[in-house]
Structures are given as C-alpha cells and as structure tokens.
Design an enzyme around this catalytic site. Structure first.
Site, PDB file in Angstrom:
ATOM      1  N   LYS A 185       5.009  13.316  11.110  1.00 35.20           N
ATOM      2  CA  LYS A 185       5.024  11.869  10.803  1.00 35.20           C
ATOM      3  C   LYS A 185       4.112  11.661   9.588  1.00 35.20           C
ATOM      4  CE  LYS A 185       3.564   8.106  11.062  1.00 35.20           C
ATOM      5  NZ  LYS A 185       3.349   7.314   9.837  1.00 35.20           N
ATOM      6  N   GLY A 238      -6.652  12.114   9.176  1.00 30.76           N
ATOM      7  CA  GLY A 238      -6.642  10.679   8.898  1.00 30.76           C
ATOM      8  C   GLY A 238      -7.998  10.083   9.220  1.00 30.76           C
ATOM      9  N   SER A 239      -7.980   8.817   9.549  1.00 29.71           N
ATOM     10  CA  SER A 239      -9.240   8.091   9.740  1.00 29.71           C
ATOM     11  C   SER A 239      -9.779   8.257  11.166  1.00 29.71           C
ATOM     12  CB  SER A 239      -9.000   6.605   9.471  1.00 29.71           C
ATOM     13  OG  SER A 239      -8.065   6.113  10.406  1.00 29.71           O
ATOM     14  N   GLY A 243      -7.956   8.593  14.876  1.00 31.56           N
ATOM     15  CA  GLY A 243      -8.275   9.800  15.644  1.00 31.56           C
ATOM     16  C   GLY A 243      -8.675   9.461  17.074  1.00 31.56           C
ATOM     17  N   GLU A 261      -8.879  16.015  12.023  1.00 33.55           N
ATOM     18  CA  GLU A 261      -9.581  16.156  10.740  1.00 33.55           C
ATOM     19  C   GLU A 261      -9.780  14.741  10.219  1.00 33.55           C
ATOM     20  OE1 GLU A 261     -10.646  18.810   9.321  1.00 33.55           O
ATOM     21  OE2 GLU A 261      -9.606  20.338  10.479  1.00 33.55           O
ATOM     22  N   CYS A 296     -10.932  13.353   1.051  1.00 35.74           N
ATOM     23  CA  CYS A 296     -11.780  13.345   2.256  1.00 35.74           C
ATOM     24  C   CYS A 296     -13.156  13.931   1.989  1.00 35.74           C
ATOM     25  CB  CYS A 296     -11.086  14.085   3.393  1.00 35.74           C
ATOM     26  SG  CYS A 296     -10.666  15.786   2.972  1.00 35.74           S
ATOM     27  N   GLU A 395     -17.092   5.022   5.067  1.00 31.26           N
ATOM     28  CA  GLU A 395     -16.239   5.665   4.065  1.00 31.26           C
ATOM     29  C   GLU A 395     -15.420   4.606   3.334  1.00 31.26           C
ATOM     30  OE1 GLU A 395     -12.735   7.767   5.519  1.00 31.26           O
ATOM     31  OE2 GLU A 395     -13.213   9.434   4.198  1.00 31.26           O
TER      32      GLU A 395
HETATM   33  P1  NAD Z   1      -4.983   6.649   8.768  1.00 28.40           P
HETATM   34  O1  NAD Z   1      -5.808   7.148   9.901  1.00 28.40           O
HETATM   35  O2  NAD Z   1      -4.867   5.196   8.555  1.00 28.40           O
HETATM   36  O3  NAD Z   1      -3.487   7.204   8.899  1.00 28.40           O
HETATM   37  C1  NAD Z   1      -3.238   8.584   9.057  1.00 28.40           C
HETATM   38  C2  NAD Z   1      -1.891   8.768   9.728  1.00 28.40           C
HETATM   39  O4  NAD Z   1      -1.980   8.242  11.047  1.00 28.40           O
HETATM   40  C3  NAD Z   1      -0.738   8.049   9.046  1.00 28.40           C
HETATM   41  O5  NAD Z   1       0.419   8.858   9.083  1.00 28.40           O
HETATM   42  C4  NAD Z   1      -0.553   6.815   9.914  1.00 28.40           C
HETATM   43  O6  NAD Z   1       0.767   6.313   9.874  1.00 28.40           O
HETATM   44  C5  NAD Z   1      -0.875   7.374  11.284  1.00 28.40           C
HETATM   45  N1  NAD Z   1      -1.272   6.370  12.284  1.00 28.40           N
HETATM   46  C6  NAD Z   1      -1.871   5.166  12.077  1.00 28.40           C
HETATM   47  N2  NAD Z   1      -2.064   4.523  13.260  1.00 28.40           N
HETATM   48  C7  NAD Z   1      -1.591   5.349  14.224  1.00 28.40           C
HETATM   49  C8  NAD Z   1      -1.510   5.256  15.642  1.00 28.40           C
HETATM   50  N3  NAD Z   1      -1.956   4.188  16.302  1.00 28.40           N
HETATM   51  N4  NAD Z   1      -0.965   6.292  16.317  1.00 28.40           N
HETATM   52  C9  NAD Z   1      -0.527   7.394  15.672  1.00 28.40           C
HETATM   53  N5  NAD Z   1      -0.559   7.536  14.318  1.00 28.40           N
HETATM   54  C10 NAD Z   1      -1.092   6.514  13.612  1.00 28.40           C
HETATM   55  O7  NAD Z   1      -5.547   7.403   7.462  1.00 28.40           O
HETATM   56  P2  NAD Z   1      -5.095   7.230   5.956  1.00 28.40           P
HETATM   57  O8  NAD Z   1      -5.558   5.911   5.483  1.00 28.40           O
HETATM   58  O9  NAD Z   1      -3.651   7.592   5.819  1.00 28.40           O
HETATM   59  O10 NAD Z   1      -5.927   8.419   5.264  1.00 28.40           O
HETATM   60  C11 NAD Z   1      -7.236   8.293   4.875  1.00 28.40           C
HETATM   61  C12 NAD Z   1      -8.168   8.919   5.891  1.00 28.40           C
HETATM   62  O11 NAD Z   1      -7.839  10.303   6.070  1.00 28.40           O
HETATM   63  C13 NAD Z   1      -9.602   8.913   5.418  1.00 28.40           C
HETATM   64  O12 NAD Z   1     -10.446   8.587   6.490  1.00 28.40           O
HETATM   65  C14 NAD Z   1      -9.832  10.346   4.961  1.00 28.40           C
HETATM   66  O13 NAD Z   1     -11.170  10.763   4.936  1.00 28.40           O
HETATM   67  C15 NAD Z   1      -9.034  11.091   5.968  1.00 28.40           C
HETATM   68  N6  NAD Z   1      -8.745  12.448   5.476  1.00 28.40           N
HETATM   69  C16 NAD Z   1      -9.386  13.515   6.071  1.00 28.40           C
HETATM   70  C17 NAD Z   1      -9.145  14.829   5.599  1.00 28.40           C
HETATM   71  C18 NAD Z   1      -9.806  16.045   6.241  1.00 28.40           C
HETATM   72  O14 NAD Z   1      -9.397  17.191   5.957  1.00 28.40           O
HETATM   73  N7  NAD Z   1     -10.822  15.875   7.076  1.00 28.40           N
HETATM   74  C19 NAD Z   1      -8.254  15.018   4.533  1.00 28.40           C
HETATM   75  C20 NAD Z   1      -7.646  13.898   3.956  1.00 28.40           C
HETATM   76  C21 NAD Z   1      -7.883  12.622   4.452  1.00 28.40           C
END
Ligand code: NAD
Length: 492
Positions: A185, A238-239, A243, A261, A296, A395
């Site tokens: 996804k 993601g965020s 998570g 992550e 990130c 962040e």
């Molecule tokens: P996000 O958490 O908003 O979204 C990430 C993914 O989760 C997307 O595909 C989104 O559609 C999905 N999502 C959102 N709500 C959900 C739910 N309720 N249930 C299941 N899936 C859901 O993050 P973002 O804004 O896309 O990305 C930025 C974040 O990612 C930042 O916090 C960044 O630091 C982090 N990030 C971490 C790394 C790492 O390796 N640690 C790498 C890149 C980005």
C-alpha cells in the site's frame, strides 16, 4: 548522464488513470483520487481509492500465489528478481520522472536514490538468497535438531511518500526473495512509480499474485490491510502516530508481527575541533536540505560548540543561500518541491511556532514560486532553539534546521538524547576519544562521524526509541521475513 531533453519528453507524457495491481491485472476501484503534482499544483492523473474489499482481493491473490512461490526455490527467485532489477535499470528514467511528478524530489537525487537504488536492492536480495543456509544445532549426540528458516506467508507493506521506490524496495525485495508474497500500500501522494515496478515484476517473470499493489487512503486501504486476518506480517515506514495505530490493529486482529520504521529528529553535532569546517558545512547543509528536508534521517537539529559557532553559521548561511530551489524536473535545481500543499502548510506552521517560542529565523522559510501553483520553500535556518522548544522536539519533515549552541560535550550529549526519537546523528571532531565517546553516548540507530547520510545496502538502517524497531537493508532484513522452525529428530 541525465539529459534535460529526455526528461522533458517523459514529463510531457499523459498518464492514464491508474488501477490497483491485483493478481497480475490492473483493476479499477469504485472510486479514485486525483494525483496532484507538487510541481504546479495540478492534477495529472488519478489512482484507485482502495476499499476493504480491494484489499481482500489482493490478500486472497497473495495467499493463492504463496505455496508455489515459497516452494519455487531460491535459484528461481534469484533469476526473476535479477531480471526485475535489470528492467528497473532499463526503465530508470521513466520511473524517476513518474516519481518526481508525483512527489517533487529533485531529479538529480531521485534518479540515484529512487530507481537505481531500487534496482540495487532487488539485485542485492536476489544475489543473497541462495547463500543463506539453514542450521544444525549443536545438541547432544542422540538427537539431530535442524533449524529451518521459512517464509511467513503474506506480507503487507505500507510505505511513505518520500523515496517510495527506495523504501518500497527495502520491504518488497527481501520479502519476495525469502519466498513471501506481498500486498503493498503506497502513500496516497506517491503511488505511481510503485505501481509501475509491480508491472515490471510481471514482465520479469514474478508470477501473478506474488506482488500486488493496492492504492488509496491509509485510513481505509492501509487500515484494512493492517487489520486483515490473513496477513502474516506488516512492514511499515512512516510516522509515529500511524505506527502506533498499526500496533493497535494487530492487537485487534490476528497478532501479525509488525515492523516499524518511524520518524526522527536527528542531531548533527559540530565540535570546536572539527578538522574540515568547509566539508562539515557542505555535508550538513545537504544532510538537512536535500529533498527539502523530507528525509527520515535528515540532520534537522544542528548543535554547534560555542568556539566555532559564528564561523560555522556564517559559512552555513552562505552555502544554503546558493541552493537553487525550483522545478524538480530541471537538472538545474538543487532542491525540488515540497510534496504537497498540506506539507507546505505544516512547514510554515512550524516556522511560525518557532518564532513565537523565541527562535529567530536567520534566513529562508519563505514560500517561493507561488505563481507556478507549485509548493516551494526556501531552506530555513532557525537560531536560538532550546531543547524545550517545539522545533527541537517534533519532526517537521521539511527544509527547516533548528540550531542550538552548546559549551561542553556532556551538554551536547544531553541535548542530543533529549527527544523521543533515535534514528540518526552525526559528530564532527578531530579527536578520536570524542568520536568514540559520542558513538557510545548517543541513543540512535546510526551515528556518523565526520560525515552524514552514509548509505550502503550492506548496512542495516533503523532507529532506537520512538524511531521504531524494524531494520531495513542488509542480510538482517531477511530475519523480518522468515520464521524459524526446528525439526527435532531422535537418533537413538
Ligand atoms: P504517514 O505515517 O502519514 O503515512 C505512511 C503510510 O501509512 C502511507 O502509505 C499512509 O497511507 C499509511 N497510513 C496512514 N494512516 C494509516 C492507517 N490508519 N492505517 C494504515 N496505514 C495508514 O507518513 P508519511 O507522511 O507518508 O511519511 C513521512 C514519515 O515517514 C515521517 O515521519 C518520516 O520520518 C517517516 N520515514 C521514516 C523512514 C525510516 O526509515 N525510519 C524513512 C522514510 C520516512
């Protein structure tokens, strides 16, 4: 060597409305979402807005494909994943331009960090998978205990909008190599290049149903995948807030394992005895401002010791002012667009909060090129940021650098470790003992010394504390996608 003419030709192509990729076929959903380019704020195609029933279909396809794929043998999987890497390389520019139109990363960076990096990741796990042996445990003589590694089954992968190909490949490549099938996804605002590599996977000989992509809202399609009773593991980048939700969903459903992550607020610490101030300035500026800080591991907190503070900030200001912010498809741009209107608003709001809490914006932080309709922000350096201020703790995920002055090493350690995050960090010093002390003292998954952002497939990446606990890359990632089974054989 990238050529502007070839980029422009690809950028002018019309992109048809995009369906999911389920069981080897493109299928539309009942609804669709516009894909808005951050380059000009205009919609240029649509993606399917996935529902729970689309996720059901994708998981069923992945489950049906699992027995044959998992038993296909490492040599077969190696062959097709190598072919996929070849195809990604062959289509690298097309994939890069598609991704840049979607999320605004500057093309110079995206070409290497997205398409070429994804190809390298598929190649790495293709090459690795027929070199991983099972074990015989050193038990007593009357028994033979075999430790097998088995694939888990159906892996759900949920990835963010920054570097979708690179991060997507970090999940999909080891999962497939180990014999799992996948439902991916992508983020709402960066799905196109991942849909395309799933098509290339079919062309490479990955059987239908082995690699499926369902697009759409995280709160609908992502949630359905995370709650699904027939998904065995979730690999997430993601965020932090999302998570946390995934951990709740797994508790509410089938206790599928979850690998997180998450975000960071990484400290980049410059001591008075830095050996090469010009290198430190250049690398630090790139470490926060490339891809508009939407990285990130970005070094978003700069801690500078008082003796070198003024000289460092002056040089940093001059280096930062030279970055050319503009159309990410132009080879002339050093920094591209902010990924979305929402993210731009968030960046500006963090700057406003920083000012109201006593920080002073030394330079940048202004919306640029508004007449294009796109989302551009000049890289911002904010001084006078204390560890208590929001800009130190949260962040931003934008081109905003929080700068703090410190006196002694203990103070730097305390500030560095004062957030909930622990993803990356850096130390600039010519003292071996300072370097080693800091490597031990900093609570983070990565500590750079006299560099920033070093990356190689052979090295695991992941965080401490609330930056998560999964590890992408390297052979260690295979542990996430396999389970250990023991066979206990009585020899008496
Ligand atoms: P996000 O958490 O908003 O979204 C990430 C993914 O989760 C997307 O595909 C989104 O559609 C999905 N999502 C959102 N709500 C959900 C739910 N309720 N249930 C299941 N899936 C859901 O993050 P973002 O804004 O896309 O990305 C930025 C974040 O990612 C930042 O916090 C960044 O630091 C982090 N990030 C971490 C790394 C790492 O390796 N640690 C790498 C890149 C980005």
């Amino acid at each position: 060597m990238l050529e502007q003419g070839a980029i422009d030709r690809l950028a002018g192509e019309t992109i048809a409305p995009q369906g999911h990729l389920i069981a080897g076929k493109r299928v539309g959903g009942e609804a669709s979402l516009p894909v808005i380019s951050p380059i000009d704020g205009q919609a240029f195609t649509t993606i399917a807005d996935g529902s729970a029933s689309d996720v059901d279909r994708a998981v069923a396809a992945a489950r049906a494909a699992f027995p044959a794929w998992s038993r296909s043998g490492p040599a077969f999987r190696k062959k097709v994943l190598h072919k996929l890497a070849d195809l990604i390389e062959r289509h690298a520019l097309e994939l890069t331009v598609l991704g840049v139109r979607d999320n605004g990363t500057e093309i110079n960076m995206a070409y290497k960090a997205e398409a070429l990096s994804a190809a390298g990741t598929f190649r790495y796990y293709a090459e690795a998978i027929d070199k991983v042996y099972d074990e015989i445990a050193p038990t007593g003589p009357d028994v033979l205990a075999l430790v097998h590694r088995e694939p888990l089954g159906v892996v759900g992968a949920i990835v963010p909008w920054n570097f979708p190909l690179m991060i997507g490949a970090w999940k999909v490549a080891p999962a497939l190599a180990a014999g799992n099938t996948v439902v991916l996804k992508p983020a709402e605002i960066a799905s196109l290049s991942l849909l395309r590599i799933a098509e290339l996977a079919l062309e490479a000989g990955v059987p239908e149903g082995v690699f499926n992509v369902v697009t759409g809202h995280g709160t609908i399609a992502g949630k359905a995948l995370a709650l699904h009773m027939d998904v065995d593991a979730l690999a997430f980048t993601g965020s932090g807030p999302v998570g946390r939700k995934l951990l709740e969903y797994t508790a509410q459903s089938n206790l599928k394992r979850v690998f997180l992550e998450l975000g960071g607020k990484s400290p980049n610490i410059v001591f008075d005895d830095v050996a090469d101030i010009d290198k430190a300035v250049k690398v630090s500026a790139n470490g926060i401002f490339r891809n508009s800080g939407q990285v990130c591991v970005a070094g978003s907190r700069l801690l500078v010791q008082e003796g070198i503070y003024d000289a460092f900030l002056e040089k940093l200001g001059a280096t930062t002012a030279k970055f050319r912010v503009g159309n990410p498809l132009s080879l002339e741009s050093d920094i591209g667009a902010i990924s979305s209107a929402d993210q731009l608003a968030k960046d500006l709001a963090y700057l406003e909060t920083a000012r109201s809490e006593g920080g002073s914006v030394r330079q940048g932080g202004e919306r640029l090129l508004a007449e294009t309709g796109g989302y551009y922000l000049s890289p911002a350096i904010v001084e006078g940021v204390t560890p208590q201020m929001t800009l130190s703790r949260e962040e931003v995920f934008g081109p905003v650098l929080a700068v703090t002055r410190f006196k002694a090493m203990d103070e730097a350690i305390a500030i560095a470790n004062s957030t909930v995050y622990g993803l990356a960090s850096a130390v600039w010093t010519s003292s071996l003992s300072t370097a080693h002390t800091m490597v031990r003292a900093i609570n983070a998954g990565v500590v750079h010394v006299n560099t920033y952002g070093g990356a190689d497939m052979t090295v695991p990446l992941g965080g401490f504390k609330q930056s998560g606990f999964g590890r992408d890359k390297s052979l260690h990632a295979l542990d996430k996608y396999t389970d250990l089974k023991t066979a206990w054989i009585d020899l008496k």
